[in-house]
Scaffold this motif. Structure first.
Motif, PDB file in Angstrom:
ATOM      1  N   ALA A 211     -38.829 153.338  35.806  1.00 12.71           N
ATOM      2  CA  ALA A 211     -37.793 155.226  35.804  1.00 12.71           C
ATOM      3  C   ALA A 211     -38.318 155.114  37.209  1.00 12.71           C
ATOM      4  CB  ALA A 211     -38.894 155.712  35.536  1.00 12.71           C
ATOM      5  N   THR A 212     -37.531 155.812  37.632  1.00 11.82           N
ATOM      6  CA  THR A 212     -37.079 156.350  39.262  1.00 11.82           C
ATOM      7  C   THR A 212     -36.999 158.108  39.104  1.00 11.82           C
ATOM      8  OG1 THR A 212     -35.012 155.538  40.157  1.00 11.82           O
ATOM      9  CG2 THR A 212     -36.654 153.912  40.092  1.00 11.82           C
ATOM     10  N   ARG A 213     -37.237 159.002  40.308  1.00 10.44           N
ATOM     11  CA  ARG A 213     -36.108 159.964  39.983  1.00 10.44           C
ATOM     12  C   ARG A 213     -35.366 160.140  40.604  1.00 10.44           C
ATOM     13  NH1 ARG A 213     -35.150 163.668  43.773  1.00 10.44           N
ATOM     14  NH2 ARG A 213     -35.930 165.709  43.493  1.00 10.44           N
ATOM     15  N   GLU A 214     -34.439 159.621  41.302  1.00 15.60           N
ATOM     16  CA  GLU A 214     -32.917 158.804  41.385  1.00 15.60           C
ATOM     17  C   GLU A 214     -32.081 158.844  40.551  1.00 15.60           C
ATOM     18  OE1 GLU A 214     -35.497 156.792  42.858  1.00 15.60           O
ATOM     19  OE2 GLU A 214     -35.211 158.702  44.865  1.00 15.60           O
ATOM     20  N   LYS A 215     -32.731 157.689  39.223  1.00 16.36           N
ATOM     21  CA  LYS A 215     -31.981 157.732  37.694  1.00 16.36           C
ATOM     22  C   LYS A 215     -31.598 158.827  37.705  1.00 16.36           C
ATOM     23  CE  LYS A 215     -33.149 153.092  37.655  1.00 16.36           C
ATOM     24  NZ  LYS A 215     -34.504 151.691  37.656  1.00 16.36           N
ATOM     25  N   GLY A 216     -32.812 159.346  37.527  1.00 14.44           N
ATOM     26  CA  GLY A 216     -32.530 161.290  36.765  1.00 14.44           C
ATOM     27  C   GLY A 216     -31.843 161.832  37.425  1.00 14.44           C
ATOM     28  N   GLU A 217     -31.602 161.621  38.277  1.00 12.59           N
ATOM     29  CA  GLU A 217     -31.291 163.229  38.932  1.00 12.59           C
ATOM     30  C   GLU A 217     -29.981 162.462  38.713  1.00 12.59           C
ATOM     31  OE1 GLU A 217     -31.039 162.832  43.432  1.00 12.59           O
ATOM     32  OE2 GLU A 217     -30.063 165.008  43.419  1.00 12.59           O
ATOM     33  N   LYS A 218     -28.980 161.209  38.640  1.00 11.90           N
ATOM     34  CA  LYS A 218     -28.371 160.914  38.525  1.00 11.90           C
ATOM     35  C   LYS A 218     -27.393 161.108  37.192  1.00 11.90           C
ATOM     36  CE  LYS A 218     -27.567 156.496  41.344  1.00 11.90           C
ATOM     37  NZ  LYS A 218     -27.143 155.213  41.039  1.00 11.90           N
ATOM     38  N   LEU A 219     -28.961 160.625  36.016  1.00 10.19           N
ATOM     39  CA  LEU A 219     -28.126 160.746  35.045  1.00 10.19           C
ATOM     40  C   LEU A 219     -28.538 162.774  34.308  1.00 10.19           C
ATOM     41  CD1 LEU A 219     -31.099 158.597  33.164  1.00 10.19           C
ATOM     42  CD2 LEU A 219     -28.180 158.776  32.698  1.00 10.19           C
ATOM     43  N   PHE A 220     -29.019 164.132  35.209  1.00 12.38           N
ATOM     44  CA  PHE A 220     -29.386 165.148  34.839  1.00 12.38           C
ATOM     45  C   PHE A 220     -27.592 164.644  35.632  1.00 12.38           C
ATOM     46  CE2 PHE A 220     -28.904 168.939  37.455  1.00 12.38           C
ATOM     47  CZ  PHE A 220     -30.066 169.723  35.790  1.00 12.38           C
ATOM     48  N   LEU A 221     -27.451 164.833  36.248  1.00  9.70           N
ATOM     49  CA  LEU A 221     -25.380 165.927  36.786  1.00  9.70           C
ATOM     50  C   LEU A 221     -24.922 165.274  36.215  1.00  9.70           C
ATOM     51  CD1 LEU A 221     -27.014 165.336  40.748  1.00  9.70           C
ATOM     52  CD2 LEU A 221     -26.488 166.853  39.739  1.00  9.70           C
ATOM     53  N   PHE A 222     -24.862 163.820  35.403  1.00  9.54           N
ATOM     54  CA  PHE A 222     -23.975 163.099  34.963  1.00  9.54           C
ATOM     55  C   PHE A 222     -23.383 164.420  33.926  1.00  9.54           C
ATOM     56  CE2 PHE A 222     -22.016 160.680  31.674  1.00  9.54           C
ATOM     57  CZ  PHE A 222     -20.742 160.060  32.098  1.00  9.54           C
ATOM     58  N   SER A 223     -24.987 164.277  32.977  1.00  8.89           N
ATOM     59  CA  SER A 223     -25.218 165.439  31.634  1.00  8.89           C
ATOM     60  C   SER A 223     -24.375 167.107  32.031  1.00  8.89           C
ATOM     61  CB  SER A 223     -26.141 165.643  31.671  1.00  8.89           C
ATOM     62  OG  SER A 223     -26.498 166.146  30.514  1.00  8.89           O
ATOM     63  N   VAL A 224     -24.611 167.355  33.402  1.00 11.76           N
ATOM     64  CA  VAL A 224     -24.530 168.422  33.552  1.00 11.76           C
ATOM     65  C   VAL A 224     -22.522 168.706  33.445  1.00 11.76           C
ATOM     66  CG1 VAL A 224     -23.757 170.565  35.205  1.00 11.76           C
ATOM     67  CG2 VAL A 224     -26.365 169.235  35.103  1.00 11.76           C
ATOM     68  N   MET A 225     -22.072 167.721  34.323  1.00 16.27           N
ATOM     69  CA  MET A 225     -20.467 167.482  34.569  1.00 16.27           C
ATOM     70  C   MET A 225     -19.633 167.651  33.107  1.00 16.27           C
ATOM     71  SD  MET A 225     -18.761 164.029  36.191  1.00 16.27           S
ATOM     72  CE  MET A 225     -18.483 163.632  34.574  1.00 16.27           C
ATOM     73  N   LYS A 226     -20.799 166.259  32.062  1.00 19.28           N
ATOM     74  CA  LYS A 226     -19.974 166.305  30.813  1.00 19.28           C
ATOM     75  C   LYS A 226     -20.051 167.735  29.823  1.00 19.28           C
ATOM     76  CE  LYS A 226     -19.047 162.856  29.212  1.00 19.28           C
ATOM     77  NZ  LYS A 226     -17.117 161.863  29.759  1.00 19.28           N
ATOM     78  N   VAL A 227     -21.678 168.048  30.354  1.00 15.12           N
ATOM     79  CA  VAL A 227     -21.071 169.665  28.914  1.00 15.12           C
ATOM     80  C   VAL A 227     -20.236 170.650  29.819  1.00 15.12           C
ATOM     81  CG1 VAL A 227     -23.022 171.481  28.020  1.00 15.12           C
ATOM     82  CG2 VAL A 227     -23.946 169.469  28.541  1.00 15.12           C
ATOM     83  N   ALA A 228     -19.873 170.372  31.523  1.00 15.86           N
ATOM     84  CA  ALA A 228     -19.293 171.597  31.621  1.00 15.86           C
ATOM     85  C   ALA A 228     -17.888 171.498  31.385  1.00 15.86           C
ATOM     86  CB  ALA A 228     -19.281 171.459  33.691  1.00 15.86           C
ATOM     87  N   GLU A 229     -17.812 170.148  31.179  1.00 18.49           N
ATOM     88  CA  GLU A 229     -16.273 169.579  30.620  1.00 18.49           C
ATOM     89  C   GLU A 229     -15.739 169.746  29.482  1.00 18.49           C
ATOM     90  OE1 GLU A 229     -16.247 165.674  30.864  1.00 18.49           O
ATOM     91  OE2 GLU A 229     -15.234 165.295  33.140  1.00 18.49           O
ATOM     92  N   VAL A 230     -16.978 170.223  28.298  1.00 16.84           N
ATOM     93  CA  VAL A 230     -17.202 170.586  27.136  1.00 16.84           C
ATOM     94  C   VAL A 230     -16.260 172.066  26.853  1.00 16.84           C
ATOM     95  CG1 VAL A 230     -18.220 170.459  24.629  1.00 16.84           C
ATOM     96  CG2 VAL A 230     -18.488 168.488  25.943  1.00 16.84           C
ATOM     97  N   VAL A 231     -17.716 172.491  27.553  1.00 20.48           N
ATOM     98  CA  VAL A 231     -17.183 174.326  27.684  1.00 20.48           C
ATOM     99  C   VAL A 231     -15.297 174.516  27.972  1.00 20.48           C
ATOM    100  CG1 VAL A 231     -18.587 176.316  28.805  1.00 20.48           C
ATOM    101  CG2 VAL A 231     -19.807 174.863  28.074  1.00 20.48           C
ATOM    102  N   LYS A 232     -14.960 173.545  29.567  1.00 24.83           N
ATOM    103  CA  LYS A 232     -13.918 173.982  29.581  1.00 24.83           C
ATOM    104  C   LYS A 232     -13.021 173.769  28.204  1.00 24.83           C
ATOM    105  CE  LYS A 232     -14.773 173.232  33.932  1.00 24.83           C
ATOM    106  NZ  LYS A 232     -15.004 171.536  35.512  1.00 24.83           N
ATOM    107  N   LYS A 233     -13.215 172.505  27.849  1.00 18.82           N
ATOM    108  CA  LYS A 233     -12.223 172.153  26.526  1.00 18.82           C
ATOM    109  C   LYS A 233     -11.857 172.599  25.529  1.00 18.82           C
ATOM    110  CE  LYS A 233     -12.351 167.584  26.320  1.00 18.82           C
ATOM    111  NZ  LYS A 233     -12.741 166.406  26.118  1.00 18.82           N
ATOM    112  N   VAL A 234     -13.427 173.951  25.597  1.00 19.73           N
ATOM    113  CA  VAL A 234     -13.875 174.753  23.995  1.00 19.73           C
ATOM    114  C   VAL A 234     -12.789 176.227  24.358  1.00 19.73           C
ATOM    115  CG1 VAL A 234     -15.551 176.128  24.093  1.00 19.73           C
ATOM    116  CG2 VAL A 234     -15.196 175.294  22.357  1.00 19.73           C
TER     117      VAL A 234
END
Ligand SMILES: [Zn+2]
Length: 238
Positions: A211-234
């Motif tokens: 594990a690294t902090r950098e991998k965590g940041e990437k996963l966090f930002l990707f997840s944020v983007m995906k959830v924001a897409e779902v909000v826009k879609k709905v």
């Protein structure tokens, strides 16, 4: 708009801009000897709080308890039944509906099968009962899974391993205590056993050492983007 911070007046004003609410679900659950019991809750709640900064949406405080299966005998794991989860979810959605909300995004930081089925089941019932709502049921872990394969080194990483440890290293490094070693559960499938700890001592599924902090940041930002897409879609769905 975080429900935990806004006022009655803010809520009414907010309803004119959006009728969408995100309801995050977590757990109080062992995450190895190195991660906090609220790992699942923290991961998902931090993501949806960030989403609320980027798109207009209501965010409910998290439902901090979930349905635990393979981790439920480990120290610190405190779970609820699928029945309780269905009931509390139904109550929250119905109450939010009566306040004018119409789009419900149920997103869980815990990906357990029975837990997710309980959320899907109640979602199916609610779309039958309330004919003007939309519901999405998301396992946050499964949503980022494909993306994680691009840079996560552990092949079969599942619980408190490389992914979750990276995510907590990014969100709350002060809560990561030392580092557990690579481990995989040895549950005697297809049998269900009561003493799960016997087959899964450390409660880790994967390799936290990678594990690294950098991998965590990437996963966090990707997840944020995906959830924001779902909000826009709905919001656009007819
Ligand atoms: Zn977890």
């Amino acid at each position: 708009m975080l429900l935990e911070n806004i006022t009655m007046a803010d809520f009414q004003k907010g309803l004119k801009k959006t009728k969408t609410i995100i309801i995050p679900f977590g757990t109080v659950e062992e995450h190895g000897s190195h991660l906090p019991l609220s790992t699942d809750t923290m991961q998902v709640y931090e993501v949806v709080k960030e989403v609320a900064k980027r798109v207009k949406v209501f965010v409910a405080p998290p439902v901090h308890y979930g349905v635990l299966t393979s981790t439920r005998e480990h120290p610190g794991s405190i779970g609820i039944s699928a029945n309780s989860l269905r009931m509390i979810t139904r109550d929250i959605v119905k109450s939010a509906y009566s306040k004018g909300l119409r789009n419900f995004i149920l997103i869980s930081g815990h990906a357990g099968n029975i837990h997710m089925s309980a959320l899907r089941e109640v979602g199916e019932e609610l779309i039958d009962e309330l004919d003007d709502i939309k519901i999405a049921v998301i396992s946050e872990y499964d949503m980022i899974r494909k993306e994680s394969e691009k840079f996560v080194e552990t092949k079969d990483d599942g619980h408190a391993g490389e992914i979750e440890t990276s995510r907590i290293l990014y969100l709350a490094p002060q809560l990561v205590k030392g580092m557990a070693r690579e481990e995989y559960p040895k549950l005697p499938k297809p049998f269900l056993v009561r003493d799960k700890v016997k087959y899964w001592k450390g409660g880790v599924w994967g390799n936290p050492v990678k594990a690294t902090r950098e991998k965590g940041e990437k996963l966090f930002l990707f997840s944020v983007m995906k959830v924001a897409e779902v909000v826009k879609k709905v919001e656009k769905m007819k």
